[in-house]
Write a protein that holds these residues in place. Sequence first.
Motif, short mmCIF file in Angstrom:
data_model
loop_
_atom_site.label_atom_id
_atom_site.label_comp_id
_atom_site.label_asym_id
_atom_site.label_seq_id
_atom_site.Cartn_x
_atom_site.Cartn_y
_atom_site.Cartn_z
N ALA A 44 2.59 6.18 72.17
CA ALA A 44 4.00 6.57 72.75
C ALA A 44 4.29 5.69 73.86
O ALA A 44 5.41 5.25 74.00
CB ALA A 44 4.39 8.00 72.52
N TYR A 45 3.36 5.76 74.86
CA TYR A 45 3.44 4.99 76.13
C TYR A 45 3.52 3.67 76.06
O TYR A 45 4.18 2.88 76.63
CB TYR A 45 2.41 5.62 77.10
N ARG A 46 2.55 3.17 75.09
CA ARG A 46 2.40 1.79 74.79
C ARG A 46 3.77 1.16 74.25
O ARG A 46 4.38 0.13 74.87
CB ARG A 46 1.41 1.34 73.82
N ARG A 47 4.53 1.69 73.26
CA ARG A 47 5.69 1.66 72.97
C ARG A 47 6.92 1.52 73.93
O ARG A 47 7.63 0.48 74.08
CB ARG A 47 6.17 2.15 71.48
N GLU A 48 6.76 2.59 74.60
CA GLU A 48 8.19 2.82 75.52
C GLU A 48 7.98 1.86 76.75
O GLU A 48 9.04 1.30 77.17
CB GLU A 48 7.95 4.33 76.13
N PHE A 49 6.70 1.46 77.07
CA PHE A 49 6.63 0.84 78.30
C PHE A 49 6.05 -0.82 78.30
O PHE A 49 5.78 -1.55 78.89
CB PHE A 49 5.73 1.41 79.41
N GLY A 50 6.09 -1.10 76.77
CA GLY A 50 5.86 -2.58 76.49
C GLY A 50 4.40 -2.88 76.66
O GLY A 50 4.13 -4.25 77.19
N ALA A 51 3.48 -1.78 76.62
CA ALA A 51 1.92 -2.40 76.89
C ALA A 51 1.42 -3.06 75.65
O ALA A 51 2.10 -2.90 74.35
CB ALA A 51 1.19 -1.38 77.06
N ASP A 52 0.61 -3.98 75.57
CA ASP A 52 -0.10 -4.62 74.40
C ASP A 52 -0.79 -3.94 73.81
O ASP A 52 -0.80 -4.34 72.38
CB ASP A 52 -0.92 -5.79 75.10
N ALA A 53 -1.58 -2.82 74.09
CA ALA A 53 -2.48 -2.19 73.33
C ALA A 53 -2.66 -0.51 73.67
O ALA A 53 -2.40 -0.33 74.94
CB ALA A 53 -3.99 -2.74 73.26
N ALA A 54 -3.16 0.24 72.91
CA ALA A 54 -3.34 1.67 73.23
C ALA A 54 -4.75 2.00 72.85
O ALA A 54 -5.17 1.44 71.81
CB ALA A 54 -2.33 2.62 72.37
N TYR A 55 -5.41 2.76 73.81
CA TYR A 55 -6.69 3.14 73.55
C TYR A 55 -6.86 4.75 73.58
O TYR A 55 -6.20 5.21 74.57
CB TYR A 55 -7.72 2.25 74.36
N THR A 56 -8.04 5.13 73.19
CA THR A 56 -8.56 6.42 73.56
C THR A 56 -9.80 6.53 74.37
O THR A 56 -10.18 7.52 74.95
CB THR A 56 -8.62 7.32 72.34
N ASP A 57 -10.40 5.36 74.48
CA ASP A 57 -11.72 5.45 75.11
C ASP A 57 -11.65 4.32 76.39
O ASP A 57 -11.14 3.05 76.13
CB ASP A 57 -12.67 4.86 74.13
N ALA A 58 -11.65 4.70 77.53
CA ALA A 58 -11.44 3.94 78.58
C ALA A 58 -12.44 2.67 78.62
O ALA A 58 -12.35 1.46 79.39
CB ALA A 58 -11.62 4.66 80.05
N ALA A 59 -13.66 3.01 78.43
CA ALA A 59 -14.78 1.98 78.32
C ALA A 59 -14.55 0.92 77.39
O ALA A 59 -14.73 -0.22 77.86
CB ALA A 59 -16.19 3.00 78.31
N GLU A 60 -14.07 1.30 76.38
CA GLU A 60 -13.78 0.29 75.40
C GLU A 60 -12.63 -0.40 75.71
O GLU A 60 -12.53 -1.85 75.83
CB GLU A 60 -13.49 1.05 74.07
#
Length: 342
Positions: A44-60
């Motif tokens: 949801a944040y990726r879409r709202e703020f125009g990020a390129d990608a979304a992750y659940t793992d910070a290291a990845e």
Amino acid sequence: MASEIRVATVGAGYFSRFHHDAWSRMPGVRLVAVCDTDAERAEAYRREFGADAAYTDAAEMLVTERPDLLDIAAPPASHRDLVALAAAEKVNVICQKAFTRSLEEARETVALAEAAGIMLVVHENFRFQPWFREIHRLIAEGCIGEVYSASFRLRPGDGQGPRAYLDRQPYFQSMERLLIHETGIHFIDTFRFLFGETASVYADLRRLNPVIAGEDAGIMVLGHASGVRALFDGNRLSDHIAENRRLTMGELWIDGSAGTLRLDGSGNLFLRAFGSNDERAHNYRWEMQGFAGDSVYALQHHVTSHLQAGTPLENTGRAYLTNLEVEEAVYRSSSVGERILL
């Protein structure tokens, strides 16, 4: 560094919205990824703020995206490990406060960043609020003469009843240290910014709301090496006059040999000359957007300016340790009932 700074974030909670909003408006910045343990929230944040990608793992995310800057807006318990991940990948960091859970952990975290040769800045945005920047300028110009003392009354009015803090930051209820560790630290830093280094502290802290673990009211008096005495009088259960009681969180008075400077709950500044009964408004420019006069944007832009142009940097991890040392002295003073010299 390239003219465009690649930013990745960790945390998609209440306050991180202000971070993401600022990044989305900032020229020369590309928000390459958002990370949160909740996949739906990250997306949801990726879409709202125009990020390129979304992750659940910070290291990845760090390995895959190779950002220039990691902005950490996750809960404090995760901060040390997230900085360690960034250090391993040689990624610069902005880390929200509360910086870590303890002074010892903060020192370890700073050492990790320094050993890796990365930039580490603590996201301490209060000193970037426009009224405090303007107050700093006015004091430097001598508008109230020699500064004698300051008094800030923190009155956000969000700490009453069994649902205190649950709507915004529910982890506040379980923090063993709340008023100073989470909120008063802003004013330890801001008072240092305005009045110079701290030489002594006295504090008397207490808990008023029985549903929370930590303290939610109390006073601390900082004695600055400059001679200024700064009083922080905090009570999260009481409020103050303001349309938005979270804008300034309270009201400030600064007394000097040539007059008094006052900040109200709406970000307005007032000057009164010594011997006069007439107080006049001091007009200055600031924007009513983002958080508290767009102070999150101001801090993040301050960091990107440093990365792009080498401008001087405030609130490095190393410099911020002094705030935490003062914080520890505040809790010690309240515990033993004595003034502590630093």
